[in-house]
Design a protein around this motif. Structure first.
Motif, PDB file in Angstrom:
ATOM      1  N   ILE A 136      22.176 -41.507 112.837  1.00 44.84           N
ATOM      2  CA  ILE A 136      21.381 -42.670 113.239  1.00 44.84           C
ATOM      3  C   ILE A 136      20.766 -42.439 114.620  1.00 44.84           C
ATOM      4  O   ILE A 136      19.571 -42.697 114.832  1.00 44.84           O
ATOM      5  N   ALA A 137      21.555 -41.924 115.546  1.00 43.48           N
ATOM      6  CA  ALA A 137      21.033 -41.627 116.881  1.00 43.48           C
ATOM      7  C   ALA A 137      19.962 -40.549 116.825  1.00 43.48           C
ATOM      8  O   ALA A 137      18.954 -40.611 117.541  1.00 43.48           O
ATOM      9  N   SER A 138      20.152 -39.571 115.957  1.00 45.40           N
ATOM     10  CA  SER A 138      19.173 -38.494 115.801  1.00 45.40           C
ATOM     11  C   SER A 138      17.829 -39.036 115.348  1.00 45.40           C
ATOM     12  O   SER A 138      16.767 -38.666 115.892  1.00 45.40           O
ATOM     13  N   GLU A 139      17.840 -39.939 114.366  1.00 46.18           N
ATOM     14  CA  GLU A 139      16.578 -40.496 113.867  1.00 46.18           C
ATOM     15  C   GLU A 139      15.925 -41.413 114.896  1.00 46.18           C
ATOM     16  O   GLU A 139      14.695 -41.483 114.981  1.00 46.18           O
ATOM     17  N   PHE A 140      16.725 -42.094 115.675  1.00 41.30           N
ATOM     18  CA  PHE A 140      16.193 -42.918 116.766  1.00 41.30           C
ATOM     19  C   PHE A 140      15.435 -42.043 117.766  1.00 41.30           C
ATOM     20  O   PHE A 140      14.286 -42.335 118.129  1.00 41.30           O
ATOM     21  N   VAL A 141      16.057 -40.962 118.201  1.00 39.35           N
ATOM     22  CA  VAL A 141      15.440 -40.067 119.183  1.00 39.35           C
ATOM     23  C   VAL A 141      14.221 -39.372 118.584  1.00 39.35           C
ATOM     24  O   VAL A 141      13.158 -39.272 119.228  1.00 39.35           O
ATOM     25  N   ALA A 142      14.347 -38.901 117.339  1.00 39.55           N
ATOM     26  CA  ALA A 142      13.249 -38.178 116.703  1.00 39.55           C
ATOM     27  C   ALA A 142      12.012 -39.060 116.573  1.00 39.55           C
ATOM     28  O   ALA A 142      10.883 -38.626 116.829  1.00 39.55           O
ATOM     29  N   SER A 143      12.217 -40.306 116.178  1.00 43.65           N
ATOM     30  CA  SER A 143      11.090 -41.219 115.982  1.00 43.65           C
ATOM     31  C   SER A 143      10.444 -41.619 117.302  1.00 43.65           C
ATOM     32  O   SER A 143       9.212 -41.675 117.418  1.00 43.65           O
ATOM     33  N   ALA A 144      11.267 -41.892 118.300  1.00 48.69           N
ATOM     34  CA  ALA A 144      10.722 -42.233 119.615  1.00 48.69           C
ATOM     35  C   ALA A 144       9.901 -41.070 120.165  1.00 48.69           C
ATOM     36  O   ALA A 144       8.787 -41.264 120.672  1.00 48.69           O
ATOM     37  N   GLY A 145      10.418 -39.862 120.048  1.00 52.23           N
ATOM     38  CA  GLY A 145       9.692 -38.692 120.544  1.00 52.23           C
ATOM     39  C   GLY A 145       8.394 -38.461 119.800  1.00 52.23           C
ATOM     40  O   GLY A 145       7.350 -38.180 120.413  1.00 52.23           O
ATOM     41  N   LEU A 146       8.431 -38.581 118.484  1.00 57.56           N
ATOM     42  CA  LEU A 146       7.224 -38.364 117.692  1.00 57.56           C
ATOM     43  C   LEU A 146       6.155 -39.390 118.027  1.00 57.56           C
ATOM     44  O   LEU A 146       4.975 -39.054 118.170  1.00 57.56           O
ATOM     45  N   PHE A 164      -1.880 -30.513 116.440  1.00 61.03           N
ATOM     46  CA  PHE A 164      -1.058 -29.370 116.837  1.00 61.03           C
ATOM     47  C   PHE A 164       0.089 -29.784 117.753  1.00 61.03           C
ATOM     48  O   PHE A 164       1.172 -29.193 117.717  1.00 61.03           O
ATOM     49  N   ALA A 165      -0.143 -30.823 118.561  1.00 65.89           N
ATOM     50  CA  ALA A 165       0.950 -31.354 119.379  1.00 65.89           C
ATOM     51  C   ALA A 165       2.043 -31.946 118.491  1.00 65.89           C
ATOM     52  O   ALA A 165       3.242 -31.748 118.736  1.00 65.89           O
ATOM     53  N   VAL A 166       1.631 -32.663 117.449  1.00 64.53           N
ATOM     54  CA  VAL A 166       2.602 -33.234 116.504  1.00 64.53           C
ATOM     55  C   VAL A 166       3.361 -32.129 115.792  1.00 64.53           C
ATOM     56  O   VAL A 166       4.590 -32.193 115.623  1.00 64.53           O
ATOM     57  N   GLY A 167       2.653 -31.094 115.350  1.00 65.05           N
ATOM     58  CA  GLY A 167       3.323 -29.978 114.681  1.00 65.05           C
ATOM     59  C   GLY A 167       4.321 -29.284 115.588  1.00 65.05           C
ATOM     60  O   GLY A 167       5.430 -28.925 115.162  1.00 65.05           O
ATOM     61  N   ALA A 168       3.939 -29.091 116.852  1.00 58.86           N
ATOM     62  CA  ALA A 168       4.842 -28.436 117.800  1.00 58.86           C
ATOM     63  C   ALA A 168       6.102 -29.265 118.028  1.00 58.86           C
ATOM     64  O   ALA A 168       7.222 -28.745 118.069  1.00 58.86           O
ATOM     65  N   TRP A 169       5.915 -30.593 118.182  1.00 54.15           N
ATOM     66  CA  TRP A 169       7.076 -31.463 118.363  1.00 54.15           C
ATOM     67  C   TRP A 169       7.996 -31.397 117.148  1.00 54.15           C
ATOM     68  O   TRP A 169       9.223 -31.338 117.291  1.00 54.15           O
ATOM     69  N   LEU A 170       7.414 -31.401 115.959  1.00 53.15           N
ATOM     70  CA  LEU A 170       8.244 -31.397 114.756  1.00 53.15           C
ATOM     71  C   LEU A 170       9.069 -30.125 114.634  1.00 53.15           C
ATOM     72  O   LEU A 170      10.231 -30.179 114.234  1.00 53.15           O
ATOM     73  N   ILE A 171       8.484 -28.988 114.937  1.00 59.99           N
ATOM     74  CA  ILE A 171       9.268 -27.753 114.879  1.00 59.99           C
ATOM     75  C   ILE A 171      10.466 -27.858 115.809  1.00 59.99           C
ATOM     76  O   ILE A 171      11.604 -27.525 115.440  1.00 59.99           O
ATOM     77  N   ALA A 172      10.220 -28.327 117.038  1.00 58.88           N
ATOM     78  CA  ALA A 172      11.314 -28.452 118.002  1.00 58.88           C
ATOM     79  C   ALA A 172      12.351 -29.464 117.535  1.00 58.88           C
ATOM     80  O   ALA A 172      13.558 -29.204 117.590  1.00 58.88           O
ATOM     81  N   ALA A 173      11.907 -30.628 117.055  1.00 56.55           N
ATOM     82  CA  ALA A 173      12.839 -31.690 116.687  1.00 56.55           C
ATOM     83  C   ALA A 173      13.621 -31.362 115.425  1.00 56.55           C
ATOM     84  O   ALA A 173      14.812 -31.676 115.328  1.00 56.55           O
ATOM     85  N   VAL A 174      12.970 -30.741 114.439  1.00 59.38           N
ATOM     86  CA  VAL A 174      13.679 -30.383 113.204  1.00 59.38           C
ATOM     87  C   VAL A 174      14.832 -29.430 113.505  1.00 59.38           C
ATOM     88  O   VAL A 174      15.926 -29.548 112.947  1.00 59.38           O
ATOM     89  N   ILE A 175      14.587 -28.482 114.409  1.00 53.59           N
ATOM     90  CA  ILE A 175      15.628 -27.511 114.749  1.00 53.59           C
ATOM     91  C   ILE A 175      16.672 -28.120 115.686  1.00 53.59           C
ATOM     92  O   ILE A 175      17.871 -27.854 115.560  1.00 53.59           O
TER      93      ILE A 175
END
Length: 233
Positions: A136-146, A164-175
């Motif tokens: 739950i905390a992970s999804e909170f942080v991921a969504s706020a960052g995105l 490309f900024a969104v794609g870069a964030w997603l690579i970082a956040a997924v990992i």
């Protein structure tokens, strides 16, 4: 003076709503198909090297999203995510009718994409129930960052860099995050009916979506402080 164009907004809002919502549904479908299918493929190809599954899945998801935004974003804005549409409505940037149509299309696309990924690979549907409070905390942080990345690019009028900024964030956040950073209620719904590493158990659906909404709202508050009205770059 004509308004300066920005990313994540359609080029012509006068275009028929069914066309714009249709693009949102199709884009979300292909995004979920890439997430689900990419995860299944990575798990099979790298079965002997499990450490490769997550980064490969991250690259697949980010690549699909960037491609879909670049290719179709001028028609609908390229959201493929109810959180973006919801925040635009709350910020007074999108009408209620358009918001409802977009979100319905996005959820339908996510659901269909999750089912399609499992069917195409012949994989058993279902995943883990979630990661408890860590998830739950992970999804909170991921969504706020995105949302900070998406709306920060919008407010800065950096049209070409947004995808490309969104794609870069997603690579970082997924990992970096334990839930692989869904940060998208439509993708969470699709993952609940899909297969492979991104699949979720039904028990995760409500808490994850709730955390994503709260994270998105926090991001909106931060954006109002960082980019006050009339002060966008």
């Amino acid at each position: 003076m004509a308004a300066q164009p920005t990313c994540f907004q359609e080029a012509d809002p006068r275009l028929a709503l069914w066309r714009r919502a249709g693009v949102e549904g199709a884009g979300t479908f292909f995004l979920m198909l890439a997430a689900g299918g990419g995860g299944i493929a990575a798990a099979r190809v790298f079965a002997a090297v499990p450490g490769m599954i997550l980064p490969i899945t991250a690259i697949v998801i980010a690549s699909a999203l960037v491609a879909l935004i670049v290719a179709l974003g001028s028609v609908s804005g390229g959201h493929y995510n109810p959180l973006i549409t919801m925040l635009q409505w709350l910020a007074g940037e999108r009408s209620r009718g358009c918001t409802i149509a977009y979100m319905l299309a996005q959820f339908a696309g996510g659901l269909a994409g999750g089912i399609a990924a499992a069917l195409l690979w012949g994989a058993p549907v279902g995943g883990a129930g979630g990661f408890g409070w860590h998830g739950i905390a992970s999804e909170f942080v991921a969504s706020a960052g995105l949302m900070l990345v998406v709306f920060g690019c919008m407010r800065s009028k950096r049209v070409e860099t947004g995808p490309f900024a969104v794609g870069a964030w997603l690579i970082a956040a997924v990992i970096a995050l334990p839930t692989t950073s869904f940060a998208n209620p439509a993708i969470v719904l699709g993952a609940a009916v899909s297969a492979g590493p991104v699949a979720l158990g039904g028990a995760s659906l409500v808490p994850y979506v709730g955390a994503e909404i709260v994270g998105a709202l926090l991001a909106l508050l931060l954006l109002l402080l960082l980019f006050p009205r009339g002060a966008e770059a």
